[in-house]
Design a protein around this motif. Structure first.
Motif, mmCIF file in Angstrom:
data_model
loop_
_atom_site.group_PDB
_atom_site.id
_atom_site.type_symbol
_atom_site.label_atom_id
_atom_site.label_comp_id
_atom_site.label_asym_id
_atom_site.label_seq_id
_atom_site.Cartn_x
_atom_site.Cartn_y
_atom_site.Cartn_z
ATOM 1 N N ASP A 116 0.815 -1.216 0.000
ATOM 2 C CA ASP A 116 0.000 0.000 0.000
ATOM 3 C C ASP A 116 0.852 1.271 0.000
ATOM 4 N N GLY A 117 1.995 1.254 0.696
ATOM 5 C CA GLY A 117 2.871 2.422 0.685
ATOM 6 C C GLY A 117 3.427 2.698 -0.699
ATOM 7 N N ASP A 118 3.801 1.639 -1.415
ATOM 8 C CA ASP A 118 4.299 1.789 -2.788
ATOM 9 C C ASP A 118 3.226 2.392 -3.688
ATOM 10 N N LEU A 119 2.030 1.834 -3.608
ATOM 11 C CA LEU A 119 0.964 2.277 -4.497
ATOM 12 C C LEU A 119 0.493 3.686 -4.143
ATOM 13 N N ALA A 125 2.515 10.281 -7.422
ATOM 14 C CA ALA A 125 3.473 10.650 -8.472
ATOM 15 C C ALA A 125 2.790 10.805 -9.824
ATOM 16 N N MET A 126 1.766 9.982 -10.063
ATOM 17 C CA MET A 126 1.092 10.019 -11.355
ATOM 18 C C MET A 126 0.041 11.122 -11.442
ATOM 19 N N LYS A 147 11.008 14.510 -10.830
ATOM 20 C CA LYS A 147 10.693 13.166 -11.331
ATOM 21 C C LYS A 147 10.772 12.112 -10.229
ATOM 22 N N ASN A 148 11.153 12.529 -9.031
ATOM 23 C CA ASN A 148 11.330 11.596 -7.918
ATOM 24 C C ASN A 148 10.408 11.975 -6.767
ATOM 25 N N LEU A 149 9.916 10.959 -6.059
ATOM 26 C CA LEU A 149 8.973 11.227 -4.968
ATOM 27 C C LEU A 149 9.139 10.198 -3.863
ATOM 28 N N LEU A 150 9.057 10.686 -2.628
ATOM 29 C CA LEU A 150 9.041 9.835 -1.438
ATOM 30 C C LEU A 150 7.687 10.021 -0.774
ATOM 31 N N GLY A 151 6.902 8.951 -0.695
ATOM 32 C CA GLY A 151 5.604 9.015 -0.048
ATOM 33 C C GLY A 151 5.605 8.250 1.257
ATOM 34 N N ASN A 166 10.021 8.699 -12.271
ATOM 35 C CA ASN A 166 8.623 8.361 -12.584
ATOM 36 C C ASN A 166 8.349 6.868 -12.619
ATOM 37 N N GLN A 167 9.268 6.049 -12.092
ATOM 38 C CA GLN A 167 9.069 4.605 -12.022
ATOM 39 C C GLN A 167 9.044 4.169 -10.559
ATOM 40 N N LEU A 168 8.095 3.297 -10.222
ATOM 41 C CA LEU A 168 8.012 2.792 -8.860
ATOM 42 C C LEU A 168 9.213 1.908 -8.553
ATOM 43 N N CYS A 169 9.864 2.165 -7.419
ATOM 44 C CA CYS A 169 11.007 1.363 -6.978
ATOM 45 C C CYS A 169 10.515 0.364 -5.932
#
Length: 371
Positions: A116-119, A125-126, A147-151, A166-169
Motif C-alpha cells: 500500500d505504501g508503494d501504491l 506521483a502520477m 521526477k522523484n517522490l518519497l511518499g 517516474n518509475q516505482l522502486c
C-alpha cells in the motif's frame, strides 16, 4: 503515460482485516459503486472464495471485459510473484498463499499485487502532488521539473514508497520503501514505527498526561488545537514527538532520494500541527567530528501547503554565468529545493490510482518485451 486517456479497465480491491472493498477503474476514475464483503480473515478458504466472489461481482457490472486486476495487500509478501506471507490482520494467510496465480488462473488476465505504501506513492506521483508541483513550476516560468517522490503514510503503521524517474522502486525483494524499519530517533532501541503510528501518539499522550486511558489520535488532535477539553500540553507534546521521529526518517530517506515528499495516512489529518516541526528538523544541522555544523540535507525543504512556504519554494535562485572562452551565457538554478506537502488525492484514492497506473504500466512493459 496518460492514464486518464486509457480505455482499459482494471479491477481493484481495498483489503482490510474486517472488510474487502471491490471496485473498478477506467480513465483514472472509479466506474462502479463499491462492493463490500466481509473478509473472513480467520478462514483461508472462505477468504479466498470471498475474493473470487467480489471480483466476479465487479466483472458482472463492467461494460467490457477487464484488462487486469491490481490492488494493495498486506505484507510480508513476495509481490512480484503474488505470494502472500504470514499476515497479522488476516491470520488465515500462513505459510505462503499464491493469491496472484490463483486469480490469474480464474480470470485469465494479469494480476498485480503491491504494497500500500508503494501504491500510495505511485498514485501521488502520477496524479497527485508530483504533477501539481511541476504545474506550479511551469506557471511560475521556472525551467525545472521533479521526477522523484518519497511518499509516507502515518496511521496504524508507518508506510513508505519510492518513485524514481517516474518509475516505482519496489526493490529486488519487494521490500523497497520500508521506512518503518528505520531506527527511532528518540529511542534507538526501537523501530521508527514505534514513534510514528496511532499507538505512538496514544502512548505518548497518556504517559505525558499521567493517565491510563488511550484516546484516539483525533481526540488528541482536538485537545491540541483547543477544540476538546484535555491536557493540551501533553497533546502538543505527543504530536511534536511524532514529528521529530517522522522528520529524522525522512531526512535519512531524502538524503538518498532527493525528491518530492508527500505525507498521507489517517494521522496526516494533523499535518498542520506537525509540518513546521518536520521542516525545522529537515532544515536543521548536523556536525562532523570536529563539531563543525552543516545542513542536515543537501536540499532545503519547503512546506508548500503553507502559502509563504510555497512562495519561497517558487522563488528559485536562477543565476546566469558566462561560458569560459566564449561570450555565451547560460542560466542555472543555484540552490537545491525539495517541496513537502500532504496527499492531494487522499490516501485510499492514491492507493487505488497507484494500483491502476502500475497495472497499465506493467502491461505496456510486457507488450514491449513480447515484440
Amino acid at each position: 503515460m496518460n492514464i486518464s486517456d486509457d480505455d482499459r479497465i482494471v479491477m481493484t480491491l481495498d483489503a482490510g482485516g474486517t472488510n474487502f472493498v471491490f471496485s473498478a477503474i477506467q480513465h483514472s476514475s472509479q466506474i462502479i459503486s463499491d462492493i463490500t464483503l466481509p473478509s473472513g480473515a480467520h478462514d483461508l478458504r472462505l477468504c479466498l472464495n470471498t475474493i473470487l466472489e467480489g471480483f466476479e461481482a465487479v466483472k458482472a457490472q463492467l461494460p467490457v471485459a477487464p484488462s487486469a486486476i491490481s490492488f494493495a495487500f498486506p505484507g510480508p509478501s513476495d509481490y512480484s510473484s503474488g505470494i502472500i506471507g504470514d499476515l497479522a490482520n488476516l491470520p488465515a494467510f500462513r505459510g505462503g498463499v499464491a493469491l496472484g496465480p490463483m486469480l490469474e488462473d480464474h480470470f485469465h488476465i494479469p494480476v498485480y499485487i503491491g504494497n500500500d505504501g508503494d501504491l500510495f506513492a505511485y498514485g501521488e506521483a502520477m496524479m497527485g502532488l508530483l504533477p501539481e508541483v511541476n504545474n506550479c513550476l511551469a506557471e511560475a516560468g521556472i525551467n525545472k521539473r521533479y521526477k522523484n517522490l518519497l511518499g509516507i503514510t502515518l496511521g496504524t503503521g508507518f508506510g513508505g514508497g519510492i518513485v524514481i524517474n517516474n518509475q516505482l522502486c519496489e526493490g529486488d525483494n519487494s521490500a523497497g520503501g520500508e521506512i518503518w524499519a528505520m531506527r527511532n530517533f528518540t529511542d534507538t532501541r526501537l523501530t521508527a514505527e514505534e514513534g510514528v503510528s496511532i499507538r505512538a501518539v496514544q502512548r505518548s499522550y497518556s504517559q505525558k498526561a499521567g493517565i491510563d486511558e488511550l484516546l484516539t489520535p483525533k481526540d488528541i488532535y482536538d485537545i491540541a488545537i483547543g477544540r476538546m477539553a484535555g491536557n493540551k500540553e501533553a497533546a502538543l507534546f505527543a504530536f511534536d514527538e511524532m514529528a521529530v521521529a517522522v522528520a529524522e526518517s525522512l531526512a535519512n530517506a531524502a538524503t538518498l532520494l532527493d525528491g518530492v515528499i508527500v505525507i498521507g495516512g489517517g494521522i496526516a489529518g494533523a499535518y498542520k500541527l506537525i509540518a513546521s516541526k518536520i521542516i525545522d528538523h529537515l532544515n536543521g544541522t548536523i556536525e562532523n567530528f570536529e563539531g563543525v555544523k552543516m545542513p542536515r540535507l543537501a536540499s532545503k525543504v519547503y512546506n508548500i501547503d503553507d502559502e509563504a512556504g510555497m512562495q519561497h519554494f517558487l522563488n528559485h535562485d536562477v543565476k546566469e554565468v558566462v561560458v569560459p572562452f566564449s561570450d555565451r551565457k547560460v542560466s542555472y538554478i543555484a540552490d537545491k529545493r525539495l517541496p513537502m506537502g500532504v496527499s492531494r488525492l487522499g490516501t485510499s484514492q492514491a492507493i487505488a490510482l497507484g494500483a491502476y497506473a502500475i497495472a497499465l504500466s506493467k502491461m505496456e512493459t510486457y507488450k514491449e518485451l513480447q515484440k
